[in-house]
Design a protein around this motif. Structure first.
Motif, PDB file in Angstrom:
ATOM      1  N   SER A 129      31.200  44.759  48.724  1.00 43.19           N
ATOM      2  CA  SER A 129      32.599  45.193  48.688  1.00 43.19           C
ATOM      3  C   SER A 129      33.596  44.034  48.707  1.00 43.19           C
ATOM      4  O   SER A 129      34.798  44.264  48.795  1.00 43.19           O
ATOM      5  CB  SER A 129      32.878  46.114  49.877  1.00 43.19           C
ATOM      6  N   SER A 130      33.102  42.809  48.600  1.00 49.49           N
ATOM      7  CA  SER A 130      33.989  41.655  48.777  1.00 49.49           C
ATOM      8  C   SER A 130      35.026  41.500  47.672  1.00 49.49           C
ATOM      9  O   SER A 130      36.032  40.812  47.847  1.00 49.49           O
ATOM     10  CB  SER A 130      33.154  40.372  48.872  1.00 49.49           C
ATOM     11  N   GLN A 131      34.820  42.152  46.520  1.00 53.90           N
ATOM     12  CA  GLN A 131      35.742  41.992  45.401  1.00 53.90           C
ATOM     13  C   GLN A 131      36.866  43.029  45.393  1.00 53.90           C
ATOM     14  O   GLN A 131      37.829  42.895  44.636  1.00 53.90           O
ATOM     15  CB  GLN A 131      34.964  42.080  44.079  1.00 53.90           C
ATOM     16  N   VAL A 132      36.754  44.048  46.239  1.00 56.65           N
ATOM     17  CA  VAL A 132      37.692  45.170  46.185  1.00 56.65           C
ATOM     18  C   VAL A 132      39.131  44.733  46.425  1.00 56.65           C
ATOM     19  O   VAL A 132      40.053  45.113  45.689  1.00 56.65           O
ATOM     20  CB  VAL A 132      37.288  46.264  47.192  1.00 56.65           C
ATOM     21  N   SER A 133      39.379  43.947  47.469  1.00 55.46           N
ATOM     22  CA  SER A 133      40.756  43.550  47.798  1.00 55.46           C
ATOM     23  C   SER A 133      41.373  42.718  46.676  1.00 55.46           C
ATOM     24  O   SER A 133      42.586  42.797  46.435  1.00 55.46           O
ATOM     25  CB  SER A 133      40.793  42.769  49.118  1.00 55.46           C
ATOM     26  N   TYR A 134      40.547  41.945  45.979  1.00 62.39           N
ATOM     27  CA  TYR A 134      41.068  41.129  44.872  1.00 62.39           C
ATOM     28  C   TYR A 134      41.478  41.999  43.689  1.00 62.39           C
ATOM     29  O   TYR A 134      42.481  41.719  43.023  1.00 62.39           O
ATOM     30  CB  TYR A 134      40.016  40.103  44.450  1.00 62.39           C
ATOM     31  N   ILE A 135      40.709  43.054  43.428  1.00 62.50           N
ATOM     32  CA  ILE A 135      41.080  43.976  42.354  1.00 62.50           C
ATOM     33  C   ILE A 135      42.416  44.626  42.673  1.00 62.50           C
ATOM     34  O   ILE A 135      43.308  44.718  41.816  1.00 62.50           O
ATOM     35  CB  ILE A 135      40.000  45.051  42.163  1.00 62.50           C
ATOM     36  N   CYS A 160      34.082  50.419  41.758  1.00 59.66           N
ATOM     37  CA  CYS A 160      34.491  51.428  40.774  1.00 59.66           C
ATOM     38  C   CYS A 160      35.852  52.053  41.069  1.00 59.66           C
ATOM     39  O   CYS A 160      36.671  52.229  40.152  1.00 59.66           O
ATOM     40  CB  CYS A 160      33.434  52.519  40.676  1.00 59.66           C
ATOM     41  N   GLY A 161      36.097  52.416  42.315  1.00 61.27           N
ATOM     42  CA  GLY A 161      37.369  53.059  42.649  1.00 61.27           C
ATOM     43  C   GLY A 161      38.574  52.240  42.214  1.00 61.27           C
ATOM     44  O   GLY A 161      39.422  52.717  41.452  1.00 61.27           O
ATOM     45  N   PRO A 162      38.684  50.999  42.676  1.00 60.07           N
ATOM     46  CA  PRO A 162      39.842  50.196  42.279  1.00 60.07           C
ATOM     47  C   PRO A 162      39.870  49.856  40.793  1.00 60.07           C
ATOM     48  O   PRO A 162      40.943  49.751  40.211  1.00 60.07           O
ATOM     49  CB  PRO A 162      39.723  48.933  43.147  1.00 60.07           C
ATOM     50  N   LEU A 163      38.710  49.692  40.175  1.00 56.00           N
ATOM     51  CA  LEU A 163      38.707  49.413  38.732  1.00 56.00           C
ATOM     52  C   LEU A 163      39.233  50.601  37.935  1.00 56.00           C
ATOM     53  O   LEU A 163      39.942  50.440  36.932  1.00 56.00           O
ATOM     54  CB  LEU A 163      37.298  49.040  38.264  1.00 56.00           C
ATOM     55  N   LYS A 164      38.885  51.811  38.371  1.00 58.80           N
ATOM     56  CA  LYS A 164      39.416  53.001  37.702  1.00 58.80           C
ATOM     57  C   LYS A 164      40.931  53.082  37.877  1.00 58.80           C
ATOM     58  O   LYS A 164      41.654  53.488  36.963  1.00 58.80           O
ATOM     59  CB  LYS A 164      38.741  54.259  38.242  1.00 58.80           C
ATOM     60  N   GLN A 165      41.399  52.702  39.057  1.00 58.50           N
ATOM     61  CA  GLN A 165      42.842  52.666  39.266  1.00 58.50           C
ATOM     62  C   GLN A 165      43.500  51.646  38.340  1.00 58.50           C
ATOM     63  O   GLN A 165      44.585  51.884  37.811  1.00 58.50           O
ATOM     64  CB  GLN A 165      43.153  52.325  40.727  1.00 58.50           C
ATOM     65  N   ALA A 166      42.835  50.515  38.142  1.00 56.56           N
ATOM     66  CA  ALA A 166      43.366  49.493  37.232  1.00 56.56           C
ATOM     67  C   ALA A 166      43.483  50.050  35.814  1.00 56.56           C
ATOM     68  O   ALA A 166      44.503  49.867  35.138  1.00 56.56           O
ATOM     69  CB  ALA A 166      42.467  48.260  37.245  1.00 56.56           C
TER      70      ALA A 166
END
Length: 362
Positions: free
Chosen positions: A103-109, A131-137
């Motif tokens: 999960s270390s990349q989530v905050s950067y996304i 996946c969650g934050p990438l879908k938001q992106a």
């Protein structure tokens, strides 16, 4: 009369409430803005059309998010991608965690979304955690391109694969089997347990080993060094002590193979245990020269980063949407065609040995 007026008012309120409820289902009762429609849209709207003749947009903001910021291999990839961004009038940068946890990349996304980047290129530490934050992106019209290590397929538009995953995995077994005469115990020193690319390659390695020609070879262990130098070094030591009959180690990660070579090169196992896998020429040159290992493989990571930038820019400019069969030009690399599930393959890996390693500098 008063009672009839109240009844009429109640009817109007009830009708208005019903209308508002119906409107909410479509757009929201308080009014609809462009942003609110975009936020509620699916990640892949399915109605976008490619315009292959569209020019690349100027001023695009492109961000690379590697597995970890201090990974030497991914530094080469990202630097090349950032340089390519400059070639096309875009701005490129690299951000990322110092560890390769799921999960270390989530905050950067999330930060990149807030910065309104035009494209995010990510080497995923875990196929689902991001996946969650990438879908938001993607809902915010930020293009998402996975490279090196894929996400789940619905969490990005494209995946830039270094080479065919099947060819990488099977060739690792073929290479070390040839060195061992198709006999002996082998182990795999991987990166993290959740790394998409590593796990895909390992599955193909295991399948390759089921073939009759490998009946005298046995995979005894898959170890994980978490793409950390010291842990990979210790895992190598542990493998060799736990399996005294071990004849070979495959390490399909640049951090792992370098750490394994450092341990084997300074031990009594040098010349007795075959090491093979994926590494960079500059990183592994001294181990080829001192006889710790005879060969290893890789593709050109500079080309991977370069291709990633052009693919992201083509997406952000509307030249492609990520659909199978679409084509785009990647600068000096020429034309590429998008394959199934949005996959683009850079090309076959190169085997490096004493004869050709001097021809490469990366």
């Amino acid at each position: 009369m008063l009672s009839q007026a109240r009844t009429r008012r109640r009817a109007v309120v009830t009708a208005s409430a019903a209308l508002c409820a119906l409107t909410l289902a479509v757009s929201g009762c308080s009014g609809t803005t462009k942003d609110s429609v975009k936020d509620d849209a699916p990640a892949d709207a399915g109605d976008a059309k490619a315009n292959p003749d569209a020019p690349l947009k100027k001023g695009l903001k492109i961000a690379f998010l590697p597995k970890q910021i201090n990974n030497p291999y991914e530094k080469i990839v990202d630097d090349a991608g950032i340089a390519a961004a400059g070639e096309i009038g875009a701005t490129g940068k690299e951000v990322g965690p110092s560890n390769a946890k799921a999960s270390s990349q989530v905050s950067y996304i999330n930060t990149l979304i807030q910065q309104k980047q035009d494209a995010i290129l990510i080497a995923a530490n875990d196929p689902n955690a991001v996946c969650g934050p990438l879908k938001q992106a993607m809902k915010q019209d930020i293009k998402v391109v996975a490279y090196d290590s894929d996400t789940a397929k619905d969490c990005r538009q494209l995946f830039i694969n270094q080479a065919s995953s099947e060819e990488i995995g099977r060739s690792q077994v073929r290479n070390i089997a040839k060195q061992l005469g198709n006999k002996g115990e082998i182990a795999i020193l991987s990166a993290t347990q959740n790394a998409t690319n590593q796990n895909t390659w390992i599955e193909f390695m295991k399948d390759e080993l089921t073939k009759p020609e490998y009946k005298d070879m046995k995979l005894v262990k898959v170890a994980y060094g978490d793409d950390q130098d010291q842990k990979s070094f210790q895992e190598t030591q542990g493998l060799l002590k736990a399996y005294p009959n071990l004849k070979g180690i495959i390490s399909p990660t640049t951090v792992g193979i370098a750490a394994a070579a450092r341990y084997i090169g300074d031990s009594s196992y040098k010349g007795k245990v075959v090491l093979n896998g994926l590494g960079t020429p500059n990183q592994m040159r001294k181990y080829i020269e001192n006889g710790t290992l005879d060969q290893f493989s890789l593709w050109d990571p500079k080309k991977l980063g370069y291709l990633g930038t052009y693919a992201a820019a083509a997406l952000a400019s509307g030249q492609i949407t990520g659909a199978e069969g679409e084509k785009f030009k990647a600068g000096e690399l020429g034309e590429y065609t998008i394959g199934k599930d949005g996959e683009i393959i850079l090309g076959p890996p190169t085997v490096f040995d004493a004869k050709n390693i001097g021809d490469f500098d990366f």
